[in-house]
Scaffold this motif. Structure first.
Motif, PDB file in Angstrom:
ATOM      1  N   GLN A 223       0.806  -1.212   0.000  1.00 36.11           N
ATOM      2  CA  GLN A 223       0.000   0.000   0.000  1.00 36.11           C
ATOM      3  C   GLN A 223       0.848   1.276   0.000  1.00 36.11           C
ATOM      4  O   GLN A 223       0.316   2.374   0.001  1.00 36.11           O
ATOM      5  N   GLY A 224       2.164   1.123   0.021  1.00 33.37           N
ATOM      6  CA  GLY A 224       3.025   2.292   0.008  1.00 33.37           C
ATOM      7  C   GLY A 224       4.101   2.209   1.075  1.00 33.37           C
ATOM      8  O   GLY A 224       4.072   1.338   1.954  1.00 33.37           O
ATOM      9  N   PRO A 225       5.088   3.131   1.030  1.00 39.40           N
ATOM     10  CA  PRO A 225       6.189   3.093   1.989  1.00 39.40           C
ATOM     11  C   PRO A 225       5.773   3.500   3.397  1.00 39.40           C
ATOM     12  O   PRO A 225       4.930   4.374   3.581  1.00 39.40           O
ATOM     13  N   VAL A 226       6.372   2.834   4.380  1.00 42.94           N
ATOM     14  CA  VAL A 226       6.131   3.143   5.795  1.00 42.94           C
ATOM     15  C   VAL A 226       7.477   3.251   6.494  1.00 42.94           C
ATOM     16  O   VAL A 226       8.347   2.382   6.321  1.00 42.94           O
ATOM     17  N   ALA A 227       7.669   4.311   7.259  1.00 41.91           N
ATOM     18  CA  ALA A 227       8.867   4.446   8.084  1.00 41.91           C
ATOM     19  C   ALA A 227       8.653   3.646   9.365  1.00 41.91           C
ATOM     20  O   ALA A 227       7.661   3.847  10.076  1.00 41.91           O
ATOM     21  N   VAL A 228       9.556   2.722   9.641  1.00 47.69           N
ATOM     22  CA  VAL A 228       9.431   1.858  10.813  1.00 47.69           C
ATOM     23  C   VAL A 228      10.605   2.129  11.749  1.00 47.69           C
ATOM     24  O   VAL A 228      11.766   2.026  11.351  1.00 47.69           O
ATOM     25  N   TYR A 229      10.277   2.461  12.991  1.00 49.92           N
ATOM     26  CA  TYR A 229      11.290   2.662  14.024  1.00 49.92           C
ATOM     27  C   TYR A 229      11.249   1.462  14.965  1.00 49.92           C
ATOM     28  O   TYR A 229      10.177   1.077  15.450  1.00 49.92           O
ATOM     29  N   VAL A 230      12.405   0.879  15.208  1.00 53.20           N
ATOM     30  CA  VAL A 230      12.533  -0.215  16.169  1.00 53.20           C
ATOM     31  C   VAL A 230      13.380   0.315  17.318  1.00 53.20           C
ATOM     32  O   VAL A 230      14.470   0.864  17.084  1.00 53.20           O
ATOM     33  N   ALA A 231      12.893   0.168  18.555  1.00 56.42           N
ATOM     34  CA  ALA A 231      13.609   0.777  19.681  1.00 56.42           C
ATOM     35  C   ALA A 231      13.509  -0.084  20.931  1.00 56.42           C
ATOM     36  O   ALA A 231      12.512  -0.768  21.155  1.00 56.42           O
ATOM     37  N   HIS A 232      14.565  -0.015  21.713  1.00 59.30           N
ATOM     38  CA  HIS A 232      14.599  -0.631  23.040  1.00 59.30           C
ATOM     39  C   HIS A 232      15.184   0.405  23.992  1.00 59.30           C
ATOM     40  O   HIS A 232      16.398   0.585  24.067  1.00 59.30           O
ATOM     41  N   LEU A 233      14.293   1.108  24.699  1.00 59.36           N
ATOM     42  CA  LEU A 233      14.749   2.142  25.617  1.00 59.36           C
ATOM     43  C   LEU A 233      15.414   1.508  26.840  1.00 59.36           C
ATOM     44  O   LEU A 233      15.159   0.344  27.175  1.00 59.36           O
ATOM     45  N   PRO A 234      16.280   2.261  27.516  1.00 63.31           N
ATOM     46  CA  PRO A 234      17.002   1.714  28.678  1.00 63.31           C
ATOM     47  C   PRO A 234      16.054   1.164  29.743  1.00 63.31           C
ATOM     48  O   PRO A 234      14.936   1.641  29.918  1.00 63.31           O
ATOM     49  N   SER A 235      16.545   0.155  30.445  1.00 63.51           N
ATOM     50  CA  SER A 235      15.759  -0.469  31.505  1.00 63.51           C
ATOM     51  C   SER A 235      15.604   0.465  32.689  1.00 63.51           C
ATOM     52  O   SER A 235      16.396   1.383  32.898  1.00 63.51           O
ATOM     53  N   GLY A 262      11.018  14.508  13.544  1.00 59.21           N
ATOM     54  CA  GLY A 262      11.683  14.981  12.333  1.00 59.21           C
ATOM     55  C   GLY A 262      11.518  14.071  11.136  1.00 59.21           C
ATOM     56  O   GLY A 262      12.080  14.356  10.066  1.00 59.21           O
ATOM     57  N   GLU A 263      10.752  12.996  11.275  1.00 57.26           N
ATOM     58  CA  GLU A 263      10.551  12.038  10.181  1.00 57.26           C
ATOM     59  C   GLU A 263       9.810  12.694   9.010  1.00 57.26           C
ATOM     60  O   GLU A 263       8.779  13.355   9.204  1.00 57.26           O
ATOM     61  N   GLN A 264      10.319  12.492   7.798  1.00 60.79           N
ATOM     62  CA  GLN A 264       9.712  13.071   6.605  1.00 60.79           C
ATOM     63  C   GLN A 264       8.611  12.192   6.019  1.00 60.79           C
ATOM     64  O   GLN A 264       7.697  12.688   5.356  1.00 60.79           O
ATOM     65  N   GLN A 265       8.694  10.901   6.285  1.00 55.22           N
ATOM     66  CA  GLN A 265       7.673   9.979   5.766  1.00 55.22           C
ATOM     67  C   GLN A 265       6.372  10.201   6.533  1.00 55.22           C
ATOM     68  O   GLN A 265       6.361  10.350   7.755  1.00 55.22           O
ATOM     69  N   LYS A 266       5.251  10.193   5.821  1.00 52.27           N
ATOM     70  CA  LYS A 266       3.968  10.457   6.462  1.00 52.27           C
ATOM     71  C   LYS A 266       3.518   9.301   7.345  1.00 52.27           C
ATOM     72  O   LYS A 266       3.043   9.500   8.469  1.00 52.27           O
ATOM     73  N   LYS A 267       3.635   8.079   6.842  1.00 50.31           N
ATOM     74  CA  LYS A 267       3.199   6.897   7.585  1.00 50.31           C
ATOM     75  C   LYS A 267       4.353   6.401   8.447  1.00 50.31           C
ATOM     76  O   LYS A 267       5.432   6.077   7.928  1.00 50.31           O
ATOM     77  N   VAL A 268       4.134   6.315   9.762  1.00 53.01           N
ATOM     78  CA  VAL A 268       5.215   5.961  10.690  1.00 53.01           C
ATOM     79  C   VAL A 268       4.734   4.917  11.687  1.00 53.01           C
ATOM     80  O   VAL A 268       3.639   5.041  12.262  1.00 53.01           O
ATOM     81  N   LEU A 269       5.545   3.895  11.894  1.00 53.89           N
ATOM     82  CA  LEU A 269       5.310   2.872  12.919  1.00 53.89           C
ATOM     83  C   LEU A 269       6.454   2.901  13.926  1.00 53.89           C
ATOM     84  O   LEU A 269       7.612   3.092  13.546  1.00 53.89           O
ATOM     85  N   LEU A 270       6.127   2.688  15.180  1.00 53.52           N
ATOM     86  CA  LEU A 270       7.135   2.497  16.224  1.00 53.52           C
ATOM     87  C   LEU A 270       6.875   1.163  16.897  1.00 53.52           C
ATOM     88  O   LEU A 270       5.776   0.911  17.406  1.00 53.52           O
ATOM     89  N   LEU A 271       7.884   0.295  16.899  1.00 56.11           N
ATOM     90  CA  LEU A 271       7.785  -1.032  17.500  1.00 56.11           C
ATOM     91  C   LEU A 271       8.910  -1.193  18.499  1.00 56.11           C
ATOM     92  O   LEU A 271      10.079  -0.974  18.163  1.00 56.11           O
ATOM     93  N   GLY A 272       8.582  -1.586  19.730  1.00 48.43           N
ATOM     94  CA  GLY A 272       9.694  -1.791  20.654  1.00 48.43           C
ATOM     95  C   GLY A 272       9.316  -1.885  22.107  1.00 48.43           C
ATOM     96  O   GLY A 272       8.166  -1.688  22.509  1.00 48.43           O
ATOM     97  N   ASP A 273      10.326  -2.174  22.892  1.00 50.79           N
ATOM     98  CA  ASP A 273      10.230  -2.210  24.348  1.00 50.79           C
ATOM     99  C   ASP A 273      10.635  -0.826  24.843  1.00 50.79           C
ATOM    100  O   ASP A 273      11.812  -0.468  24.824  1.00 50.79           O
ATOM    101  N   LEU A 274       9.658  -0.047  25.304  1.00 53.88           N
ATOM    102  CA  LEU A 274       9.926   1.316  25.750  1.00 53.88           C
ATOM    103  C   LEU A 274      10.146   1.394  27.255  1.00 53.88           C
ATOM    104  O   LEU A 274      10.398   2.477  27.790  1.00 53.88           O
ATOM    105  N   ASN A 275      10.054   0.268  27.942  1.00 61.42           N
ATOM    106  CA  ASN A 275      10.240   0.249  29.398  1.00 61.42           C
ATOM    107  C   ASN A 275       9.406   1.326  30.078  1.00 61.42           C
ATOM    108  O   ASN A 275       9.849   1.989  31.020  1.00 61.42           O
ATOM    109  N   GLY A 276       8.190   1.476  29.603  1.00 65.73           N
ATOM    110  CA  GLY A 276       7.258   2.428  30.180  1.00 65.73           C
ATOM    111  C   GLY A 276       5.900   2.263  29.533  1.00 65.73           C
ATOM    112  O   GLY A 276       5.775   1.704  28.437  1.00 65.73           O
ATOM    113  N   THR A 277       4.868   2.746  30.193  1.00 69.46           N
ATOM    114  CA  THR A 277       3.504   2.629  29.694  1.00 69.46           C
ATOM    115  C   THR A 277       3.042   3.929  29.064  1.00 69.46           C
ATOM    116  O   THR A 277       3.681   4.973  29.188  1.00 69.46           O
TER     117      THR A 277
END
Length: 349
Positions: A223-235, A262-277
């Motif tokens: 369906q088009g390009p998606v910017a995907v961020y993968v992150a694991h924030l500190p414990s 600052g992401e230029q892509q319109k569609k953005v996903l964030l996936l990860g362990d953020l060690n917070g709710t």
């Protein structure tokens, strides 16, 4: 007999549990709801219970005002905020035993506030089939069943999979075990992304930690390009001498939030362990600009950690732009101390 004598007899009878005419009430009837043996009325009994109920209501209503200056108490409270609702049934029992009308009325405050804050999470908000599914999983460096975790990821039928805590032999096992199902993958530091769709534009995100635990990539979905961020924030840690230690996580959350902003892509996903709710104010640099899949399309709280008895959702799937979550869930327990989280998305213009 004078009218005053008659009134005294009725009052005494009600206070001892006997209604006029010899009738008696049951546990929740009239018995004991008058004055007790010490002369205290139902409105004077249970004041301590009532105060605890009011305190619970105040914490629910003004949790954002609890300061982080001492032991980061505000963030600690917000991490486990839904569990304050347990105070209502816990306090209800002594309120009934004391037959305290004051305590029962006071308990309405936290009950209503909790329902306002979290009641919507208890309904199923799924909205049908999505265009594709994503999974995020902290697979744990000390995973006790890596092959089982790989089988569970493949069985999820997700098109995009993000993993955290990748290292050593386990990393090679994931690369080998997921290769057939996911022909495209990228790994930066201890986080990785596997996809059925082509991946490009991979670049690390500096979380101000001194090593890589986040990156950005572009995934070419049908369906088009998606910017995907993968992150694991500190414990984070809870220590007697220092309280809830979150300083490094908060610095990294700000850095991640700045990168996404600052992401230029319109569609953005964030996936990860953020060690917070999502309730934790310290993650606001991220959560203020993104939508939680669990909050929008889940059924229940979706707690992901610890896997043996989940108490908080610290593993997140979030989006912004024209991505609509239509389903969110946790996957069955495997060899990690986290549950994998999954979400289905529908691509909209």
């Amino acid at each position: 007999m004078t009218q005053a004598d008659s009134t005294d007899r009725i009052t005494a009878a009600w206070g001892t549990g006997a209604a006029p005419g010899g009738r008696t009430g049951g546990f929740l009837g009239l018995r004991g709801w008058g004055r007790d043996g010490r002369g205290s009325s139902t409105w004077r009994r249970g004041l301590v219970i009532a105060l605890l109920a009011v305190l619970t209501a105040v914490l629910l209503a003004f949790h954002a005002e609890v300061p982080n200056g001492v032991g980061n108490l505000g963030s600690l409270l917000e991490t486990f905020l839904p569990w304050l609702g347990l105070a209502v049934p816990v306090l209800l029992v002594p309120a009934l035993l004391r037959r305290s009308a004051t305590a029962l009325l006071a308990l309405l405050l936290p009950a209503v506030l909790w329902a306002n804050l979290f009641g919507g999470l208890l309904t199923d908000k799924s909205g049908g089939k999505g265009d594709w599914t994503v999974v995020s999983h902290n697979v744990a460096a000390d995973n006790t069943d890596v092959p089982g975790t790989i089988r569970g990821l493949v069985a999820s039928d997700a098109q995009i999979v993000a993993l955290q805590e990748l290292a050593g032999k386990a990393l090679r096992a994931y690369e080998t075990g997921l290769a057939d199902a996911y022909p495209y993958h990228a790994v930066e530091g201890t986080v990785g992304l596997w996809s059925k769709y082509p991946i490009s534009g991979v670049s690390p995100v500096d979380l101000k930690m001194g090593w890589t635990r986040a990156f950005r990539a572009q995934v070419a979905t049908p369906q088009g390009p998606v910017a995907v961020y993968v992150a694991h924030l500190p414990s984070v840690r809870l220590k007697a001498e220092s309280g809830f230690t979150v300083d490094q996580r908060d610095v990294s959350a700000q850095a991640l939030g700045d990168a996404i902003q600052g992401e230029q892509q319109k569609k953005v996903l964030l996936l990860g362990d953020l060690n917070g709710t999502m309730n934790d104010r310290s993650l606001a640099p991220v959560t203020s600009q993104m939508r939680s899949a669990q909050g929008a399309a889940g059924d229940g709280f979706g707690f992901s950690w610890p896997s043996a008895f989940p108490m908080a959702r610290i593993d997140q799937i979030m989006s912004k732009g024209g991505l609509k979550p239509v389903d969110s869930r946790t996957l069955p327990r495997d060899g990690s101390d986290h549950l994998a989280v999954a979400a289905a998305y529908r691509y909209s213009s």
